[in-house]
Scaffold this active site. Structure first.
Site, PDB file in Angstrom:
ATOM      1  N   THR A  86       0.873  -1.185   0.000  1.00 12.24           N
ATOM      2  CA  THR A  86       0.000   0.000   0.000  1.00 12.24           C
ATOM      3  C   THR A  86       0.910   1.236   0.000  1.00 12.24           C
ATOM      4  O   THR A  86       0.955   1.977   0.982  1.00 12.24           O
ATOM      5  CB  THR A  86      -0.912   0.017   1.251  1.00 12.24           C
ATOM      6  OG1 THR A  86      -0.095  -0.172   2.423  1.00 12.24           O
ATOM      7  CG2 THR A  86      -1.963  -1.063   1.202  1.00 12.24           C
ATOM      8  N   THR A 124      -1.134  -2.234   5.786  1.00 14.39           N
ATOM      9  CA  THR A 124      -1.525  -1.034   6.526  1.00 14.39           C
ATOM     10  C   THR A 124      -2.509  -0.231   5.679  1.00 14.39           C
ATOM     11  O   THR A 124      -2.176   0.186   4.566  1.00 14.39           O
ATOM     12  CB  THR A 124      -0.260  -0.203   6.835  1.00 14.39           C
ATOM     13  OG1 THR A 124       0.650  -1.045   7.549  1.00 14.39           O
ATOM     14  CG2 THR A 124      -0.590   1.016   7.659  1.00 14.39           C
ATOM     15  N   LYS A 210      -2.169   0.898  13.907  1.00 17.34           N
ATOM     16  CA  LYS A 210      -0.912   0.660  13.184  1.00 17.34           C
ATOM     17  C   LYS A 210      -0.238   1.983  12.825  1.00 17.34           C
ATOM     18  O   LYS A 210       0.978   2.134  12.952  1.00 17.34           O
ATOM     19  CB  LYS A 210      -1.194  -0.179  11.933  1.00 17.34           C
ATOM     20  CG  LYS A 210       0.010  -0.431  11.061  1.00 17.34           C
ATOM     21  CD  LYS A 210       1.085  -1.235  11.778  1.00 17.34           C
ATOM     22  CE  LYS A 210       2.419  -1.099  11.084  1.00 17.34           C
ATOM     23  NZ  LYS A 210       3.523  -1.626  11.878  1.00 17.34           N
ATOM     24  N   TYR A 257       0.695  10.978  30.146  1.00 21.72           N
ATOM     25  CA  TYR A 257       0.627  11.998  29.087  1.00 21.72           C
ATOM     26  C   TYR A 257       0.328  11.428  27.703  1.00 21.72           C
ATOM     27  O   TYR A 257       0.648  12.050  26.695  1.00 21.72           O
ATOM     28  CB  TYR A 257       1.947  12.804  29.007  1.00 21.72           C
ATOM     29  CG  TYR A 257       2.378  13.371  30.325  1.00 21.72           C
ATOM     30  CD1 TYR A 257       1.529  14.172  31.063  1.00 21.72           C
ATOM     31  CD2 TYR A 257       3.645  13.099  30.842  1.00 21.72           C
ATOM     32  CE1 TYR A 257       1.907  14.685  32.286  1.00 21.72           C
ATOM     33  CE2 TYR A 257       4.039  13.613  32.064  1.00 21.72           C
ATOM     34  CZ  TYR A 257       3.162  14.397  32.783  1.00 21.72           C
ATOM     35  OH  TYR A 257       3.527  14.906  33.994  1.00 21.72           O
ATOM     36  N   PHE A 262      -7.276  17.585  26.929  1.00 24.93           N
ATOM     37  CA  PHE A 262      -7.167  18.996  26.599  1.00 24.93           C
ATOM     38  C   PHE A 262      -5.696  19.418  26.552  1.00 24.93           C
ATOM     39  O   PHE A 262      -4.797  18.654  26.843  1.00 24.93           O
ATOM     40  CB  PHE A 262      -7.968  19.835  27.610  1.00 24.93           C
ATOM     41  CG  PHE A 262      -8.221  21.233  27.121  1.00 24.93           C
ATOM     42  CD1 PHE A 262      -8.574  21.472  25.795  1.00 24.93           C
ATOM     43  CD2 PHE A 262      -8.091  22.316  27.968  1.00 24.93           C
ATOM     44  CE1 PHE A 262      -8.786  22.756  25.331  1.00 24.93           C
ATOM     45  CE2 PHE A 262      -8.317  23.606  27.522  1.00 24.93           C
ATOM     46  CZ  PHE A 262      -8.661  23.822  26.196  1.00 24.93           C
ATOM     47  N   GLY A 265      -0.663  23.040  29.992  1.00 25.72           N
ATOM     48  CA  GLY A 265      -0.442  24.412  30.465  1.00 25.72           C
ATOM     49  C   GLY A 265       0.337  24.344  31.749  1.00 25.72           C
ATOM     50  O   GLY A 265       1.106  23.407  31.974  1.00 25.72           O
ATOM     51  N   CYS A 268       5.203  25.148  34.237  1.00 25.95           N
ATOM     52  CA  CYS A 268       6.481  24.528  33.843  1.00 25.95           C
ATOM     53  C   CYS A 268       6.574  24.172  32.356  1.00 25.95           C
ATOM     54  O   CYS A 268       7.538  24.555  31.691  1.00 25.95           O
ATOM     55  CB  CYS A 268       6.712  23.268  34.656  1.00 25.95           C
ATOM     56  SG  CYS A 268       6.872  23.646  36.397  1.00 25.95           S
ATOM     57  N   LYS A 324      -4.929  22.124  35.589  1.00 26.84           N
ATOM     58  CA  LYS A 324      -5.303  20.706  35.680  1.00 26.84           C
ATOM     59  C   LYS A 324      -6.035  20.453  36.986  1.00 26.84           C
ATOM     60  O   LYS A 324      -5.989  21.275  37.911  1.00 26.84           O
ATOM     61  CB  LYS A 324      -4.092  19.784  35.542  1.00 26.84           C
ATOM     62  CG  LYS A 324      -3.086  19.892  36.657  1.00 26.84           C
ATOM     63  CD  LYS A 324      -1.953  18.900  36.454  1.00 26.84           C
ATOM     64  CE  LYS A 324      -0.903  19.095  37.536  1.00 26.84           C
ATOM     65  NZ  LYS A 324       0.276  18.283  37.381  1.00 26.84           N
TER      66      LYS A 324
HETATM   67  N1  LIG Z   1       7.671  -4.215   5.368  1.00 27.53           N
HETATM   68  C1  LIG Z   1       7.373  -4.136   6.641  1.00 27.53           C
HETATM   69  O1  LIG Z   1       8.226  -4.236   7.532  1.00 27.53           O
HETATM   70  C2  LIG Z   1       5.949  -3.942   7.069  1.00 27.53           C
HETATM   71  C3  LIG Z   1       5.634  -4.026   8.435  1.00 27.53           C
HETATM   72  C4  LIG Z   1       4.300  -3.839   8.823  1.00 27.53           C
HETATM   73  C5  LIG Z   1       3.326  -3.606   7.878  1.00 27.53           C
HETATM   74  N2  LIG Z   1       3.653  -3.513   6.551  1.00 27.53           N
HETATM   75  C6  LIG Z   1       2.576  -3.299   5.594  1.00 27.53           C
HETATM   76  O2  LIG Z   1       2.290  -4.525   4.958  1.00 27.53           O
HETATM   77  C7  LIG Z   1       1.970  -4.319   3.573  1.00 27.53           C
HETATM   78  C8  LIG Z   1       2.913  -5.098   2.690  1.00 27.53           C
HETATM   79  O3  LIG Z   1       4.219  -4.611   2.911  1.00 27.53           O
HETATM   80  P1  LIG Z   1       5.486  -5.297   2.244  1.00 27.53           P
HETATM   81  O4  LIG Z   1       6.667  -4.523   2.686  1.00 27.53           O
HETATM   82  O5  LIG Z   1       5.440  -6.757   2.490  1.00 27.53           O
HETATM   83  O6  LIG Z   1       5.167  -4.970   0.690  1.00 27.53           O
HETATM   84  P2  LIG Z   1       5.974  -5.382  -0.622  1.00 27.53           P
HETATM   85  O7  LIG Z   1       5.837  -4.273  -1.563  1.00 27.53           O
HETATM   86  O8  LIG Z   1       7.336  -5.893  -0.242  1.00 27.53           O
HETATM   87  O9  LIG Z   1       5.159  -6.646  -1.147  1.00 27.53           O
HETATM   88  C9  LIG Z   1       3.868  -6.593  -1.669  1.00 27.53           C
HETATM   89  C10 LIG Z   1       3.685  -7.783  -2.594  1.00 27.53           C
HETATM   90  O10 LIG Z   1       2.325  -7.821  -3.017  1.00 27.53           O
HETATM   91  C11 LIG Z   1       2.316  -8.325  -4.348  1.00 27.53           C
HETATM   92  N3  LIG Z   1       1.014  -8.071  -4.982  1.00 27.53           N
HETATM   93  C12 LIG Z   1       0.525  -6.905  -5.478  1.00 27.53           C
HETATM   94  N4  LIG Z   1      -0.720  -7.095  -5.970  1.00 27.53           N
HETATM   95  C13 LIG Z   1      -1.030  -8.398  -5.768  1.00 27.53           C
HETATM   96  C14 LIG Z   1      -2.178  -9.187  -6.041  1.00 27.53           C
HETATM   97  N5  LIG Z   1      -3.265  -8.681  -6.609  1.00 27.53           N
HETATM   98  N6  LIG Z   1      -2.143 -10.468  -5.673  1.00 27.53           N
HETATM   99  C15 LIG Z   1      -1.067 -11.020  -5.076  1.00 27.53           C
HETATM  100  N7  LIG Z   1       0.051 -10.307  -4.815  1.00 27.53           N
HETATM  101  C16 LIG Z   1       0.069  -9.023  -5.143  1.00 27.53           C
HETATM  102  C17 LIG Z   1       3.506  -7.634  -4.996  1.00 27.53           C
HETATM  103  O11 LIG Z   1       3.937  -8.282  -6.183  1.00 27.53           O
HETATM  104  C18 LIG Z   1       4.543  -7.730  -3.870  1.00 27.53           C
HETATM  105  O12 LIG Z   1       5.309  -8.908  -3.964  1.00 27.53           O
HETATM  106  C19 LIG Z   1       2.017  -2.812   3.361  1.00 27.53           C
HETATM  107  O13 LIG Z   1       0.738  -2.272   3.557  1.00 27.53           O
HETATM  108  C20 LIG Z   1       2.928  -2.329   4.469  1.00 27.53           C
HETATM  109  O14 LIG Z   1       2.674  -0.997   4.835  1.00 27.53           O
HETATM  110  C21 LIG Z   1       4.935  -3.705   6.127  1.00 27.53           C
END
Ligand SMILES: NC(=O)c1ccc[n+]([C@@H]2O[C@H](COP(=O)([O-])OP(=O)(O)OC[C@H]3O[C@@H](n4cnc5c(N)ncnc54)[C@H](O)[C@@H]3O)[C@@H](O)[C@H]2O)c1
Length: 438
Positions: A86, A124, A210, A257, A262, A265, A268, A324
């Site tokens: 994404t 995400t 997330k 915190y 709100f 203030g 400090c 507060k």
């Molecule tokens: N990389 C991280 O450490 C991490 C950690 C937490 C969350 N995320 C979230 O997880 C998600 C994936 O991250 P990532 O780093 O693994 O992404 P990435 O880009 O490494 O991998 C995504 C994969 O999805 C495949 N894909 C796309 N369209 C597809 C479809 N229609 N069918 C099947 N496969 C398809 C792509 O070819 C690619 O291999 C993202 O939203 C990212 O924000 C990533």
């Protein structure tokens, strides 16, 4: 279990290896044939510590299949993880087109599948995506209803690249938002054994969480780096400063915190923040984040003031004036700022604060009221009941048992209540309830 994983990037490939290692039968799906070939040959599609061994072991176990055929993968499994990318567009907005295409494909595949299927989104995505786009696409293309033909969950992924297998096995927590207990229990069957707390919540909370986890990490890094730059300019070693800062687990590294409410203030926080940003400016140290803190605090006060002004009611009562609960200190109180804004707009304002009752005040605070804010001192009323009875809008900036009881007793259906303190037992309050940022 029989599990399919859609998207074999970092998240999907690590999950595929770990799930197969743990004894599940896993079907991996990606549109990139190179990744599939690598896995078929026992090689990892992503470079990560321990991944090569994990993937080759998983493939040798015979519990891993990979394919580009989403429908076949869906038919062969009971639960799917959706892990497609994404990425950000150039303007910063999130590109969920891969997820949209995938959900259409999954919906079509589900049409021909017998039995219940659970979809767990791990990518995400913004709050509302799973209950909106994901649900809509799957329902439309499968002809099945959520809760009948399929279930939906969102489970944020907490792994970090570089230590992803370790993070998979030792996550800080497992959080699952699901449409039904049935869906959540399916995910518990996969992750319930992990050595961490399993939190069940709503899908939207899980989606939102997330983002704020990642942003909190970014904020912490930036805080430490801005602190480092200021220390450097002042000839102070930042390492012992931050080491000692981290040793305070009461106020610093703690839940203190971190509750929405709100503005801050008092005598400090604003004073020291202003002094440090002044010194930084004087020394040519650019600290955009710390510099933005006072501006953000003012924006929060503006937001609360706008909520009251938007009601177009003149008779406003404020409960609380000190900065507060539990103090009579009025210096830099955001409630004083709020009161002055209401007066400036010509509202008919009265204020009740048991700690700031003029009859009880002595010394510096009495002088502060008499000399600095006499126009506010004259608006104080002694009883919460009277204040509520004469107001149409009640702004609550104090939380004590007595005041909460007075609100429950005296509010009527004609009142609007603006809550700045996250009052308990909201269902016992009559009138229209408005939260300051909830
Ligand atoms: N990389 C991280 O450490 C991490 C950690 C937490 C969350 N995320 C979230 O997880 C998600 C994936 O991250 P990532 O780093 O693994 O992404 P990435 O880009 O490494 O991998 C995504 C994969 O999805 C495949 N894909 C796309 N369209 C597809 C479809 N229609 N069918 C099947 N496969 C398809 C792509 O070819 C690619 O291999 C993202 O939203 C990212 O924000 C990533």
């Amino acid at each position: 279990m029989r599990i399919s994983i859609f998207g074999l990037g970092y998240v999907g490939a690590v999950s595929l290896g770990c799930l197969a290692r743990d004894g599940h039968h896993v079907v991996g799906v990606d549109i990139d044939p190179t990744k599939l070939d690598l896995i078929r040959n026992g090689q990892t599609p992503v470079i990560e510590a321990g991944m090569q061994e994990l993937i080759s072991g998983a493939v040798k176990s015979g519990r891993v299949e990979v394919t580009t055929d989403a429908a076949a993968a869906l038919r062969a499994t009971d639960l799917s993880f959706l892990c497609v990318g994404t990425p950000p567009r150039p303007n910063g907005s999130q590109d969920i087109s891969a997820m949209e295409r995938l959900c259409v494909e999954l919906g079509k595949a589900l049409r021909d599948k017998d039995g219940y299927h659970v979809f767990v989104v791990r990518s995400t995505v913004m709050p509302g995506t799973v209950e909106g786009m994901v649900r809509g696409a799957i329902e439309e293309h499968s002809g099945k209803r959520l809760g009948e033909g399929f279930g939906l969950c969102f489970q944020p992924e907490f792994m970090r690249e570089g230590s992803s297998i370790k993070d998979y096995d030792h996550p800080p927590m497992t959080v699952v938002g699901g449409d039904s207990p049935r869906s959540v229990e399916a995910v518990r069957g996969v992750f319930g054994h992990l050595p961490c707390h399993f939190h069940e919540t709503s899908i939207r909370v899980a989606e939102m969480l997330k983002y704020f986890c990642n942003i909190f990490h970014a904020l912490k890094i930036t805080f430490a780096n801005e602190a480092g730059r200021i220390c450097q300019a002042l000839g102070v070693d930042p390492h012992p400063v931050m080491d000692l800062l981290c040793k305070d687990t009461h106020l610093n590294i703690s839940t203190a915190y971190l509750k929405p409410g709100f503005a801050f203030g008092g005598s400090c926080l604003p004073k020291d923040l202003k002094a440090l940003t002044y010194v930084a400016k004087h020394k040519d140290v650019d600290i955009p984040m710390l510099r933005g803190v006072m501006a953000s605090n003012r924006a929060h006060i503006d937001h609360a003031v706008d909520k009251v002004l938007g009601e177009n009611e003149r008779r406003v009562g404020m409960i609380g004036l000190a900065f507060k609960t539990g103090t009579d200190d009025l210096r830099e109180s955001p409630l004083v700022t709020m009161a002055e804004r209401f007066l400036g707009k010509g509202l008919d304002l009265k204020i009740h604060d048991p700690e700031v009752s003029l009859s009880r005040l002595v010394g510096a605070n009495r002088r502060y009221i008499e000399e600095v804010i006499p126009h506010i001192g004259s608006l104080m009323v002694e009883s919460a009941e009277d204040l509520i009875a004469r107001s149409r809008i009640v702004v609550v900036g104090l939380k004590t048992r007595e005041l909460t009881a007075a609100l429950q007793r005296c509010l009527t259906e004609d009142h609007v209540v603006l809550d700045l303190v996250n009052l308990p037992d909201r269902d016992k309050l009559r009138g229209r309830y408005v939260g300051v940022c909830w």
